[in-house]
Write a protein that holds these residues in place. Structure first.
Motif, short mmCIF file in Angstrom:
data_model
loop_
_atom_site.label_atom_id
_atom_site.label_comp_id
_atom_site.label_asym_id
_atom_site.label_seq_id
_atom_site.Cartn_x
_atom_site.Cartn_y
_atom_site.Cartn_z
N VAL A 52 0.84 -1.21 0.00
CA VAL A 52 0.00 0.00 0.00
C VAL A 52 0.87 1.25 0.00
CG1 VAL A 52 -1.71 1.32 1.33
CG2 VAL A 52 -1.99 -1.15 1.04
N GLY A 53 1.96 1.24 0.77
CA GLY A 53 2.87 2.38 0.80
C GLY A 53 3.50 2.65 -0.55
N LEU A 54 3.93 1.58 -1.22
CA LEU A 54 4.55 1.74 -2.54
C LEU A 54 3.54 2.18 -3.59
CD1 LEU A 54 6.91 -1.38 -2.59
CD2 LEU A 54 7.58 1.03 -2.40
N VAL A 55 2.37 1.55 -3.61
CA VAL A 55 1.35 1.89 -4.60
C VAL A 55 0.86 3.32 -4.42
CG1 VAL A 55 -1.02 1.36 -5.36
CG2 VAL A 55 0.63 -0.49 -5.03
N SER A 56 0.71 3.74 -3.18
CA SER A 56 0.21 5.10 -2.92
C SER A 56 1.30 6.16 -3.09
CB SER A 56 -0.37 5.19 -1.51
OG SER A 56 0.66 5.10 -0.54
N GLY A 57 2.54 5.72 -3.15
CA GLY A 57 3.64 6.67 -3.26
C GLY A 57 3.95 7.40 -1.96
N ARG A 58 3.45 6.88 -0.85
CA ARG A 58 3.62 7.57 0.43
C ARG A 58 4.65 6.90 1.34
NH1 ARG A 58 -2.04 9.37 2.77
NH2 ARG A 58 -0.63 10.70 3.94
N LEU A 59 5.32 5.89 0.82
CA LEU A 59 6.33 5.19 1.63
C LEU A 59 7.70 5.81 1.37
CD1 LEU A 59 7.15 2.87 3.51
CD2 LEU A 59 7.45 1.47 1.47
N ARG A 60 8.29 6.31 2.43
CA ARG A 60 9.63 6.86 2.35
C ARG A 60 10.42 6.37 3.57
NH1 ARG A 60 6.28 9.99 0.03
NH2 ARG A 60 6.66 11.31 -1.73
N VAL A 61 11.67 6.06 3.35
CA VAL A 61 12.53 5.64 4.44
C VAL A 61 12.90 6.88 5.26
CG1 VAL A 61 14.74 4.58 5.04
CG2 VAL A 61 13.43 3.73 3.09
N PRO A 62 12.69 6.82 6.58
CA PRO A 62 13.05 7.99 7.40
C PRO A 62 14.57 8.17 7.46
CG PRO A 62 12.33 6.16 8.78
CD PRO A 62 12.13 5.73 7.37
N SER A 63 14.96 9.40 7.67
CA SER A 63 16.40 9.67 7.82
C SER A 63 16.86 9.17 9.18
CB SER A 63 16.64 11.18 7.72
OG SER A 63 16.12 11.84 8.87
N LEU A 64 18.17 9.06 9.33
CA LEU A 64 18.74 8.65 10.61
C LEU A 64 18.34 9.63 11.71
CD1 LEU A 64 20.52 6.82 12.32
CD2 LEU A 64 22.49 8.17 11.57
N GLN A 65 18.35 10.91 11.39
CA GLN A 65 17.96 11.92 12.39
C GLN A 65 16.50 11.74 12.82
OE1 GLN A 65 20.11 14.04 13.99
NE2 GLN A 65 18.32 14.22 15.32
N GLN A 66 15.64 11.48 11.85
CA GLN A 66 14.23 11.24 12.18
C GLN A 66 14.09 10.04 13.10
OE1 GLN A 66 12.91 11.10 8.07
NE2 GLN A 66 11.50 12.81 8.45
N ALA A 67 14.83 8.97 12.81
CA ALA A 67 14.78 7.77 13.65
C ALA A 67 15.30 8.06 15.05
CB ALA A 67 15.58 6.64 13.00
N LEU A 68 16.34 8.88 15.14
CA LEU A 68 16.89 9.22 16.45
C LEU A 68 15.96 10.13 17.25
CD1 LEU A 68 20.63 9.81 15.46
CD2 LEU A 68 19.66 7.86 16.73
N ASP A 69 15.12 10.90 16.56
CA ASP A 69 14.21 11.82 17.22
C ASP A 69 12.93 11.15 17.74
OD1 ASP A 69 15.95 13.91 16.82
OD2 ASP A 69 14.92 14.66 15.02
N VAL A 70 12.72 9.90 17.40
CA VAL A 70 11.51 9.19 17.84
C VAL A 70 11.58 8.98 19.35
CG1 VAL A 70 10.25 7.01 17.69
CG2 VAL A 70 11.23 8.02 15.63
N PRO A 71 10.51 9.28 20.10
CA PRO A 71 10.51 8.99 21.54
C PRO A 71 10.71 7.49 21.77
CG PRO A 71 8.58 10.30 20.93
CD PRO A 71 9.26 9.88 19.66
N TRP A 72 11.39 7.13 22.83
CA TRP A 72 11.74 5.73 23.11
C TRP A 72 10.52 4.83 23.11
CZ3 TRP A 72 9.67 3.14 27.17
CH2 TRP A 72 9.10 3.92 28.19
N TRP A 73 9.41 5.31 23.67
CA TRP A 73 8.23 4.47 23.83
C TRP A 73 7.52 4.21 22.50
CZ3 TRP A 73 4.35 7.48 22.05
CH2 TRP A 73 4.49 8.87 22.19
N ALA A 74 7.75 5.04 21.50
CA ALA A 74 7.07 4.88 20.21
C ALA A 74 7.57 3.65 19.44
CB ALA A 74 7.24 6.14 19.36
#
Length: 147
Positions: free
Chosen positions: A50-72
């Motif tokens: 669904v992500g690929l077909v809709s064109g809305r799937l993107r790999v997050p950057s390393l910074q985005q991954a580091l900014d995620v709250p631990w509990w998420a």
């Protein structure tokens, strides 16, 4: 807005149907954990497609991954917990009781999440009417589960 309510309603129907599918898969395999893994793999493949077909799937950057709250990071583990509950509990207590408890537990937890604005939700005070609604859910699920 009506479309969003319709999608939520369909998700609720899927929530009621999925435990039977998961437990049938487990019975056919003779392995509940294998069935759970297949269920999660099919879910992962569906999200990817669904992500690929809709064109809305993107790999997050390393910074985005580091900014995620631990509990998420534990949402997937909670999803696995729901599937495990389906596999080991739903068939024993029945579809209505299982889904009733699942939804009621979700509503009660949601009232608290909203009241305190936890996990990024906007604050909605748990006033008397909301608390009464939660209490009515508890009474309703008790009636479904007991009779």
């Amino acid at each position: 807005m009506i479309v969003l309510y319709g999608i939520a309603l369909l998700a609720g129907i899927a929530n009621a149907v999925q435990p039977g599918q998961s437990t049938q898969l487990a019975k056919s395999f003779g392995q509940p954990f294998a069935a759970g893994l297949v269920s999660m793999l099919v879910g992962t493949a569906t999200m990817l497609l669904v992500g690929l077909v809709s064109g809305r799937l993107r790999v997050p950057s390393l910074q985005q991954a580091l900014d995620v709250p631990w509990w998420a990071w534990f949402g997937g583990a909670l999803g696995a917990g729901v599937i495990l509950a389906q596999l080991f509990v739903a068939q024993r207590i029945g579809a209505a009781a299982f889904l009733g408890l699942l939804v009621t537990g979700g509503v009660i937890a949601s009232i608290a999440l909203d009241h305190f604005g936890l996990e990024g939700f906007a604050v909605h005070t748990a006033g008397p009417v909301r608390l009464a609604g939660g209490a009515l859910m508890i009474v309703g699920v008790a009636l479904v589960a007991l009779f």
